[in-house]
Design an enzyme around this catalytic site. Structure first.
Site, PDB file in Angstrom:
ATOM      1  N   ASP A  67       1.026  -1.250   0.078  1.00 27.26           N
ATOM      2  CA  ASP A  67      -0.043  -0.157  -0.130  1.00 27.26           C
ATOM      3  C   ASP A  67       0.967   1.306  -0.044  1.00 27.26           C
ATOM      4  OD1 ASP A  67       0.866  -0.155   2.543  1.00 27.26           O
ATOM      5  OD2 ASP A  67      -1.065  -0.666   3.481  1.00 27.26           O
ATOM      6  N   ASP A 136      -8.013  -2.050  13.964  1.00 27.18           N
ATOM      7  CA  ASP A 136      -9.602  -2.013  13.535  1.00 27.18           C
ATOM      8  C   ASP A 136      -9.666  -3.102  12.540  1.00 27.18           C
ATOM      9  OD1 ASP A 136      -8.279  -1.316  11.255  1.00 27.18           O
ATOM     10  OD2 ASP A 136      -9.611   0.461  11.196  1.00 27.18           O
ATOM     11  N   HIS A 138      -7.736  -3.843   9.639  1.00 29.64           N
ATOM     12  CA  HIS A 138      -7.476  -3.687   8.335  1.00 29.64           C
ATOM     13  C   HIS A 138      -6.258  -4.178   8.124  1.00 29.64           C
ATOM     14  CE1 HIS A 138      -5.235   0.139   9.332  1.00 29.64           C
ATOM     15  NE2 HIS A 138      -4.421  -0.529   9.022  1.00 29.64           N
ATOM     16  N   GLU A 143      -9.707  -0.604   5.104  1.00 34.44           N
ATOM     17  CA  GLU A 143     -10.374  -0.416   6.334  1.00 34.44           C
ATOM     18  C   GLU A 143     -11.842  -1.081   6.553  1.00 34.44           C
ATOM     19  OE1 GLU A 143      -9.050   0.988   8.482  1.00 34.44           O
ATOM     20  OE2 GLU A 143      -7.987   3.030   8.016  1.00 34.44           O
TER      21      GLU A 143
HETATM   22  C1  GLP Z   1      -0.585   0.693   8.616  1.00 36.09           C
HETATM   23  C2  GLP Z   1      -0.388  -0.100   7.225  1.00 36.09           C
HETATM   24  C3  GLP Z   1      -0.568  -1.750   7.449  1.00 36.09           C
HETATM   25  C4  GLP Z   1      -0.002  -2.433   9.177  1.00 36.09           C
HETATM   26  C5  GLP Z   1      -0.576  -1.273  10.155  1.00 36.09           C
HETATM   27  C6  GLP Z   1      -0.178  -1.575  11.331  1.00 36.09           C
HETATM   28  O1  GLP Z   1      -1.957   0.893   8.567  1.00 36.09           O
HETATM   29  N1  GLP Z   1      -0.872   0.045   6.082  1.00 36.09           N
HETATM   30  O2  GLP Z   1      -0.070  -2.314   6.442  1.00 36.09           O
HETATM   31  O3  GLP Z   1      -0.659  -3.504   9.171  1.00 36.09           O
HETATM   32  O4  GLP Z   1      -0.128   0.180   9.859  1.00 36.09           O
HETATM   33  O5  GLP Z   1       0.690  -1.209  11.821  1.00 36.09           O
HETATM   34  P1  GLP Z   1       1.831  -1.538  13.207  1.00 36.09           P
HETATM   35  O6  GLP Z   1       2.505  -2.835  12.651  1.00 36.09           O
HETATM   36  O7  GLP Z   1       2.595  -0.391  13.100  1.00 36.09           O
HETATM   37  O8  GLP Z   1       1.117  -1.782  14.164  1.00 36.09           O
END
Ligand code: GLP
Length: 261
Positions: A67, A136, A138, A143
């Protein structure tokens, strides 16, 4: 799906890095889909250490992005392109030629999204897609209530995700873009092996809903239940709300070593 409960984030990184190394031994030019955020960093550190120790050759590996933020200037240090180059591509000794991602600064974003889906298919598809998970539920930036059949497209972030990600932008939520490009859930499910890593108590509820709840668009990660080869690696804290935790522990402990993840 297979659920692997590990003592801590470092152990999770080691288990997944070994699966990636095994894949690269079988298929040296494998296409590895990588995720951003804090959670996957132990995976990259363990894989880089494995490569530097000479236990696997990653010289022909290909890396693709999950992404991207829309509208950050090219080269912004927190664009996911910059993050993946810094955390994965360069430490593995690869160059940008081995790397593909969606163009978050394109004038025509829908065209850039379609182009990325086409490029992934033309590259032969993703062999192993690593995912984190949002609080959440995702995956990527899909989302809650994203279509489970969605393709790569533009999305609007929830306020919760912008709050969560503000730590990468000097704690200033106003700097966090509202819009992103993300591989769709349908796109993610086309990877041959999907591996989700979640660590910490803050992810426990999302993990429980993903693994033991119904398949529902309101918990995007629950779509992994539809994938024939999905692995969820969690530390003890992220596993703390799983009703079947003992069963998952027993299953993994008695798994033949040759099976891998
Ligand atoms: C962002 C990314 C996701 C990732 C999420 C959680 O939203 N787009 O791919 O899984 O963050 O991040 P973290 O691992 O820092 O909690």
């Amino acid at each position: 799906m297979e659920v692997v409960i590990v003592p801590d984030a470092k152990a999770g990184g080691a288990v997944i890095a070994e699966a990636m190394a095994g894949l690269l031994r079988r298929k040296p030019d494998a296409l590895l889909g990588v995720a951003t955020g804090s959670t996957p960093l132990p995976v990259y550190q363990a894989l880089v250490a494995t490569v530097r120790a000479g236990a696997v050759d990653a010289g022909r590996a290909r890396i693709c992005q999950l992404d991207e933020y829309v509208g950050l200037p090219a080269g912004h240090p927190e664009s996911y392109r910059s993050v993946v180059l810094r955390e994965v591509v360069e430490p593995l000794g690869l160059t940008e030629a081995s790397f593909m991602g969606p163009d978050g600064s394109a004038d025509d974003v829908p065209a850039a999204c379609q182009e990325y889906d086409r490029a992934l298919a033309a590259a032969g598809g993703v062999d192993l897609q690593l995912l984190g998970i949002g609080t959440d539920g995702h995956i990527g930036f899909n989302e809650p209530c994203s279509s489970l059949a969605s393709r790569t497209r533009i999305k609007t972030l929830t306020e919760q995700t912008r709050v969560d990600n503000a730590r990468f932008f000097d704690g200033d939520i106003d700097q966090v873009p509202h819009h992103v490009i993300t591989q769709g859930i349908g796109t993610i499910l086309e990877a041959r092996h999907v591996v989700l890593l979640a660590t910490g108590e803050g992810k426990a509820e999302a993990v429980a809903q993903t693994v033991e709840g119904p398949v529902a668009a309101v918990v995007p990660a629950s779509a992994l239940q539809l994938h024939p080869h999905a692995t969820v690696v969690v530390d003890e804290a992220a596993a703390s709300r799983l009703k079947l935790a003992d069963y998952f522990r027993h299953t993994f402990a008695s798994k033949p070593a040759w099976q891998g993840l």
